[in-house]
Motif scaffolding. Structure first.
Motif, PDB file in Angstrom:
ATOM      1  N   LEU A  62       0.841  -1.188   0.000  1.00 27.35           N
ATOM      2  CA  LEU A  62       0.000   0.000   0.000  1.00 27.35           C
ATOM      3  C   LEU A  62       0.881   1.244   0.000  1.00 27.35           C
ATOM      4  CD1 LEU A  62      -3.054   0.678   0.283  1.00 27.35           C
ATOM      5  CD2 LEU A  62      -2.651   0.852   2.724  1.00 27.35           C
ATOM      6  N   GLU A  63       0.990   1.874  -1.183  1.00 25.45           N
ATOM      7  CA  GLU A  63       1.873   3.034  -1.302  1.00 25.45           C
ATOM      8  C   GLU A  63       1.192   4.310  -0.802  1.00 25.45           C
ATOM      9  OE1 GLU A  63       4.922   2.705  -1.996  1.00 25.45           O
ATOM     10  OE2 GLU A  63       4.877   0.626  -2.691  1.00 25.45           O
ATOM     11  N   ALA A  84     -12.814   4.284  -0.789  1.00 26.80           N
ATOM     12  CA  ALA A  84     -11.471   4.123  -0.212  1.00 26.80           C
ATOM     13  C   ALA A  84     -11.367   2.802   0.546  1.00 26.80           C
ATOM     14  CB  ALA A  84     -11.157   5.289   0.723  1.00 26.80           C
ATOM     15  N   LEU A  85     -12.455   2.408   1.191  1.00 31.02           N
ATOM     16  CA  LEU A  85     -12.459   1.128   1.907  1.00 31.02           C
ATOM     17  C   LEU A  85     -12.313  -0.025   0.908  1.00 31.02           C
ATOM     18  CD1 LEU A  85     -12.821  -0.045   4.805  1.00 31.02           C
ATOM     19  CD2 LEU A  85     -15.246  -0.302   4.275  1.00 31.02           C
ATOM     20  N   GLY A  86     -12.973   0.115  -0.242  1.00 31.80           N
ATOM     21  CA  GLY A  86     -12.854  -0.895  -1.290  1.00 31.80           C
ATOM     22  C   GLY A  86     -11.431  -0.988  -1.811  1.00 31.80           C
ATOM     23  N   TYR A  91      -9.307  -2.722   0.722  1.00 34.67           N
ATOM     24  CA  TYR A  91      -9.557  -4.165   0.701  1.00 34.67           C
ATOM     25  C   TYR A  91      -8.866  -4.812  -0.506  1.00 34.67           C
ATOM     26  CZ  TYR A  91     -11.869  -8.670   0.436  1.00 34.67           C
ATOM     27  OH  TYR A  91     -12.101 -10.019   0.350  1.00 34.67           O
ATOM     28  N   ASP A  92      -8.946  -4.158  -1.662  1.00 39.90           N
ATOM     29  CA  ASP A  92      -8.365  -4.759  -2.869  1.00 39.90           C
ATOM     30  C   ASP A  92      -6.854  -4.968  -2.731  1.00 39.90           C
ATOM     31  OD1 ASP A  92     -10.822  -4.905  -4.020  1.00 39.90           O
ATOM     32  OD2 ASP A  92     -10.643  -2.999  -5.092  1.00 39.90           O
ATOM     33  N   VAL A  93      -6.197  -4.022  -2.076  1.00 42.60           N
ATOM     34  CA  VAL A  93      -4.737  -4.137  -1.943  1.00 42.60           C
ATOM     35  C   VAL A  93      -4.362  -5.037  -0.760  1.00 42.60           C
ATOM     36  CG1 VAL A  93      -2.584  -2.858  -1.587  1.00 42.60           C
ATOM     37  CG2 VAL A  93      -4.422  -1.847  -2.936  1.00 42.60           C
ATOM     38  N   LEU A  94      -5.061  -4.855   0.351  1.00 39.81           N
ATOM     39  CA  LEU A  94      -4.612  -5.509   1.590  1.00 39.81           C
ATOM     40  C   LEU A  94      -5.456  -6.694   2.052  1.00 39.81           C
ATOM     41  CD1 LEU A  94      -3.491  -2.810   4.183  1.00 39.81           C
ATOM     42  CD2 LEU A  94      -2.080  -4.358   2.855  1.00 39.81           C
ATOM     43  N   GLY A  95      -6.686  -6.822   1.518  1.00 39.97           N
ATOM     44  CA  GLY A  95      -7.607  -7.858   2.010  1.00 39.97           C
ATOM     45  C   GLY A  95      -6.963  -9.234   2.031  1.00 39.97           C
ATOM     46  N   ASP A 109     -17.502 -13.410  -1.875  1.00 40.74           N
ATOM     47  CA  ASP A 109     -18.477 -12.430  -1.365  1.00 40.74           C
ATOM     48  C   ASP A 109     -17.929 -11.590  -0.219  1.00 40.74           C
ATOM     49  OD1 ASP A 109     -18.351 -14.567   0.421  1.00 40.74           O
ATOM     50  OD2 ASP A 109     -20.415 -14.264   1.103  1.00 40.74           O
ATOM     51  N   LEU A 110     -16.682 -11.870   0.186  1.00 43.60           N
ATOM     52  CA  LEU A 110     -16.160 -11.166   1.360  1.00 43.60           C
ATOM     53  C   LEU A 110     -16.007  -9.663   1.094  1.00 43.60           C
ATOM     54  CD1 LEU A 110     -15.241 -11.523   4.273  1.00 43.60           C
ATOM     55  CD2 LEU A 110     -12.922 -11.879   3.435  1.00 43.60           C
TER      56      LEU A 110
END
Lengths: 185, 419
Positions: free
Chosen positions: A2-3, A19-21, A24-28, B60-61
């Protein structure tokens, strides 16, 4: 990695759900994989990731850039919550046998997805290599400390090493990991 | 204090002694060297964390997590008819277990063996749907093989409808027949949805999210059954009776974006306002609380006009009381139908059907929790109720809040249902 963690956090503070999405995409996957390595339970790991990200969304002021990088902070949060659950589970089942702990520090390869194991991220691959390149005793001590949440004295009891040796091996292991990674980069 | 880097590592690993934690946190706030040591330790330990092998995420998470941002955390769902004062009870806090009867109290041997069979089936199913099962990672073969080897799911709703609720229970107090309530609770709360998802998986239509749902429902079903029948599984019940706080996060995890059904239709749960903190003190209490949530959710999952319903949890809206409010859009005639269920039993016209049984279960439980002696007083208290808000129906029940002095003990987490 996460830069733009600080920017994402600022947007979360302002209630921007996209931003939450992005977070999640980078760190989930990284947060989930860490929790799964500790707990070896998908539902519990999902709960930990949900709890941590939900806490950040509802109380973003719990973090501040003064506390370091956002991803490092989140990883620590996920690790600590997973360890709490692991300990609680161990207490309930009365299984704190060190042999078993050592046995379980090996990742559950059967549960990993071969496709996902492909080199999706150079940095993560480098990290895995770096960790594997540590001497066995250093790996074991870091695993017991970081992934199983054992205290220094518990590790000393389990391995027969002195308290001072345990501490110094953890420190040296961490420093070596950082050095190997910077060489690999 | 030890050298800064070691202290920072120990702090981040959570193994620094308590008094040194306070000391180190104060140091981080004022000493730039300590701050640097702390952030370096976070980064260093983060490197170890990132070395974990990658595991595939449930598809779905992401959506479930993004739903966090969609939660309506306002207080718009608070019913206007809530009592403004504490219930008139100031004794020991109720912590569950009061619904328990013995299996032998079920005089009908067919129904008794049905309860035992359901329990054994769910115990046997547990390892096949746990978070470490092959099914949880998407390989459903073993689970389906297991499901095909067990007898078909019991027809719980027809079975439950054969059990009359003893209206003299309230009149006779503890001398009344509590086993009819226990049977209804076992058959009508989490089991209908559980049967639906088991059937879905058996037929090969299900996916990971259905396995997850079965896991949570199965865990709850087992705990509800143990809390209802004290001699069903004494060793596990004794674990359920230990002091262990259950937080709202447990409800959040299992209801977040979950599909749910009772009869006829499948609806989706969403979460609104959720306070953080414990709601119950023991598993047996949580099982009872859970069965109340299931009862109201079953009603609105079935009667929702758009197949959605929302769960909200409040505290401090009524002194010393936590409040669960479940809301769904309903058409006028359905709202009237539901609201009639919240009349006193003698005012309910016709046969007691499964919908009114759900309401009776909640009234009985809340009545016990607040030490009411009859159902009319529970309804009059406003601690359980039904209200029209715009085009929606809100149903609620109250539960004794855990006072700060009682907030000790371990915290429960998701665990294998049989643990």
């Amino acid at each position: 990695m996460l830069e733009n963690g600080e920017q994402i956090w600022t947007r979360i503070v302002h209630g921007e759900s996209a931003a939450l999405g992005e977070l999640y995409d980078v760190l989930g996957g990284i947060l989930y994989s860490l929790s799964f390595r500790i707990l070896n339970d998908r539902w519990e790991s999902e709960e930990v990731v949900q709890d941590v990200l939900s806490s950040l969304w509802r109380k973003p002021d719990a973090y501040s850039p003064k506390k370091g990088k956002l991803h490092s902070w989140l990883l620590t949060l996920v690790r600590n919550r997973s360890i709490d659950r692991y300990r609680s589970r161990s207490r309930r089942k009365d299984i704190v046998e060190i042999d078993e702990v050592i046995l379980h520090t090996k990742p559950d390869l059967g549960a990993t997805n071969a496709g996902d194991e492909a080199e999706r991220s150079d940095e993560r691959t480098a990290l895995k290599k770096a960790f594997k390149s540590l001497p066995d005793d250093q790996q074991t001590i870091l695993e017991l400390s970081y992934f199983k949440g054992l205290s220094h004295s518990e590790i000393a009891d389990a391995t027969g090493l002195s308290l001072g040796t345990v501490k110094s091996r953890i420190r040296l292991g961490v420093e070596k990991l950082r050095r190997i990674l910077s060489d690999l980069r | 204090m030890k050298d800064l880097h070691q202290t920072a590592l120990d702090y981040c690993l959570g193994i620094l002694p308590g008094h040194e934690v306070v000391e180190f946190e104060a140091l981080i706030a004022k000493d730039p060297d300590a701050t640097v040591a702390y952030t370096n330790a976070l980064d260093d330990l983060g490197l170890i964390g990132q070395s974990s092998p990658e595991v595939n995420l449930a598809s779905d998470l992401r959506q479930r997590i993004l739903n966090i941002a969609e939660c309506d955390n306002s207080s718009s769902t608070i019913p206007s008819a809530l009592p403004r004062t504490s219930p008139p009870f100031h004794g020991l806090r109720y912590s569950g277990g009061g619904a328990s009867v013995d299996l032998l109290d079920i005089r009908d041997t067919i129904k008794r063996s049905a309860v035992e069979n359901i329990y054994e089936t769910m115990i046997g199913l547990t390892p096949f749907v746990s978070g470490s099962s092959a099914a949880s990672s998407g390989d459903l073969r073993e689970l389906q093989e297991h499901l095909s080897s067990i007898p078909s799911s019991p027809e719980n709703i027809p079975l439950a409808s054969q059990i009359p609720l003893q209206n003299d229970y309230w009149a006779n107090g503890k001398n009344g027949d509590l086993s009819s309530f226990s049977l209804k609770r076992v058959l009508l709360t989490s089991l209908p949805s559980l049967n639906f998802f088991i059937s879905k998986l058996s037929s090969g239509e299900g996916g990971i999210c259905d396995v997850r749902r079965v896991f949570y429902l199965c865990r709850d079903q087992l705990k509800i059954m143990r809390s209802c029948f004290g001699d069903l599984d004494k060793p596990r019940l004794s674990k359920d009776e230990e002091i262990r706080h259950h937080g709202t996060s447990l409800l959040r995890s299992k209801w977040w974006g979950a599909n749910h059904t009772f009869v006829n239709q499948i609806s989706k749960a969403s979460l609104g306002h959720f306070f953080d903190g414990p709601i119950t003190e023991r598993c047996v209490e949580y099982a009872e609380y859970d069965s109340n949530v299931y009862s109201l959710a079953n009603l609105l999952a079935t009667l929702s006009s758009d197949k959605n319903f929302q769960i909200n949890l409040y505290k401090d809206k009524i002194p010393d009381v936590s409040l669960a409010v479940i809301t769904a859009p309903t058409i006028d005639s359905e709202h009237v139908r539901i609201s009639q269920l919240f009349c006193a039993p003698e005012e309910i016209s016709g046969e007691i059907n499964q919908f009114s049984a759900l309401v009776q279960l909640v009234l009985e439980s809340v009545g016990r929790a607040f030490r009411f002696s009859n159902v009319a007083d529970v309804l009059d208290s406003g601690l359980v109720g039904c209200e029209r808000v715009d085009q929606s129906t809100s149903l609620w029940f109250s539960w004794p809040v855990i006072l700060p002095l009682n907030q000790e003990g371990a915290l429960a987490e998701t665990s294998n249902p049989d643990s």
